[in-house]
Scaffold this active site. Structure first.
Site, mmCIF file in Angstrom:
data_model
loop_
_atom_site.group_PDB
_atom_site.id
_atom_site.type_symbol
_atom_site.label_atom_id
_atom_site.label_comp_id
_atom_site.label_asym_id
_atom_site.label_seq_id
_atom_site.Cartn_x
_atom_site.Cartn_y
_atom_site.Cartn_z
ATOM 1 N N CYS A 128 5.351 0.392 -24.368
ATOM 2 C CA CYS A 128 6.588 1.166 -24.274
ATOM 3 C C CYS A 128 6.900 1.742 -25.649
ATOM 4 O O CYS A 128 6.749 1.043 -26.656
ATOM 5 C CB CYS A 128 7.725 0.255 -23.813
ATOM 6 S SG CYS A 128 9.313 1.083 -23.665
ATOM 7 N N HIS A 179 14.180 1.389 -17.138
ATOM 8 C CA HIS A 179 14.980 1.760 -18.316
ATOM 9 C C HIS A 179 16.390 2.190 -17.912
ATOM 10 O O HIS A 179 17.349 1.993 -18.671
ATOM 11 C CB HIS A 179 14.322 2.917 -19.074
ATOM 12 C CG HIS A 179 13.202 2.501 -19.994
ATOM 13 N ND1 HIS A 179 13.401 1.719 -21.109
ATOM 14 C CD2 HIS A 179 11.876 2.774 -19.968
ATOM 15 C CE1 HIS A 179 12.243 1.533 -21.731
ATOM 16 N NE2 HIS A 179 11.300 2.159 -21.055
ATOM 17 N N HIS A 234 8.281 1.331 -14.360
ATOM 18 C CA HIS A 234 8.605 1.081 -15.765
ATOM 19 C C HIS A 234 9.719 2.016 -16.232
ATOM 20 O O HIS A 234 10.699 1.568 -16.848
ATOM 21 C CB HIS A 234 7.334 1.281 -16.615
ATOM 22 C CG HIS A 234 7.543 1.135 -18.083
ATOM 23 N ND1 HIS A 234 6.996 0.124 -18.838
ATOM 24 C CD2 HIS A 234 8.280 1.885 -18.965
ATOM 25 C CE1 HIS A 234 7.386 0.249 -20.099
ATOM 26 N NE2 HIS A 234 8.162 1.320 -20.207
ATOM 27 N N GLU A 235 9.579 3.314 -15.938
ATOM 28 C CA GLU A 235 10.580 4.282 -16.419
ATOM 29 C C GLU A 235 11.932 4.058 -15.746
ATOM 30 O O GLU A 235 12.983 4.131 -16.391
ATOM 31 C CB GLU A 235 10.094 5.719 -16.197
ATOM 32 C CG GLU A 235 8.846 6.102 -16.977
ATOM 33 C CD GLU A 235 8.893 5.722 -18.446
ATOM 34 O OE1 GLU A 235 9.989 5.748 -19.050
ATOM 35 O OE2 GLU A 235 7.836 5.378 -19.003
HETATM 36 NI NI NI Z 1 9.288 2.232 -21.740
#
Ligand code: NI
Length: 177
Positions: free
Chosen positions: A100, A146, A142-143
């Site tokens: 990341c 966030h 993953h995105e």
């Molecule tokens: Ni990330």
């Protein structure tokens, strides 16, 4: 357009839940996405979420890369995804190594849904509806994490599977993200 500073783990802004975009096709939204794109490309990222540049809106971008970080990954179309919703298609999970831009130099083994459907909108308000698997599914999860203040180290099941990229994978090209 500008390359923006990417916040690093420890910054409390990365732990906040982001807000939905309510109006599409605005100069503000287009500038945000241009900046995210410049920043992602400058740092060779697979994706970037708005909170990583300090903007608490539910906007992510990903794909469209031939990243030296992911030479074996299938190509993911460059995607702007606003107000995303993820729905796992099966219960099947798969472990894979992630990095990341907010956790530079590190890699961790994270279990993700192997297959999922994601919906949302592009920056013009046009609907997006895709069913994807494998690396594409991993990047989306993953995105989107966030946007809920979740960084991938928080999902590592065994912290022995967390370390420096150049120690874990000495034969891979150097990368600071
Ligand atoms: Ni990330």
């Amino acid at each position: 357009m500008a390359i923006r500073e990417v916040l690093r783990m420890g910054d409390p802004r990365l732990l906040e839940r982001s807000h939905a975009v309510e109006v599409f096709d605005t100069p503000l939204l287009h500038t945000l996405i241009d900046d995210m794109e410049d920043t992602m490309h400058a740092l060779n990222g697979a994706g970037l979420a708005a909170p990583q540049i300090g903007v608490g809106l539910r906007v992510v971008i990903f794909g469209g890369f031939r990243s030296p970080r992911y030479p074996d990954a299938e190509e993911i179309p460059y995607t702007v995804l606003v107000n995303p919703v993820i729905e796992p298609v099966s219960g099947e999970m798969e472990a894979g190594w992630e990095g990341c831009l907010s956790v530079p130099g590190m890699r961790g083994l994270v279990h993700r849904h192997l297959r999922l459907r994601y919906t949302g909108f592009d920056q013009y308000g046009k609907p997006i509806d895709r069913t994807v698997s494998d690396f594409h599914a991993r990047v989306v999860q993953h995105e989107c994490d966030h946007l809920d203040g979740i960084l991938y180290p928080m999902r590592i099941r065994d912290l022995r599977d967390f370390g420096f990229h150049d120690v874990l994978f000495p034969d891979e090209p150097d990368s600071d993200d």
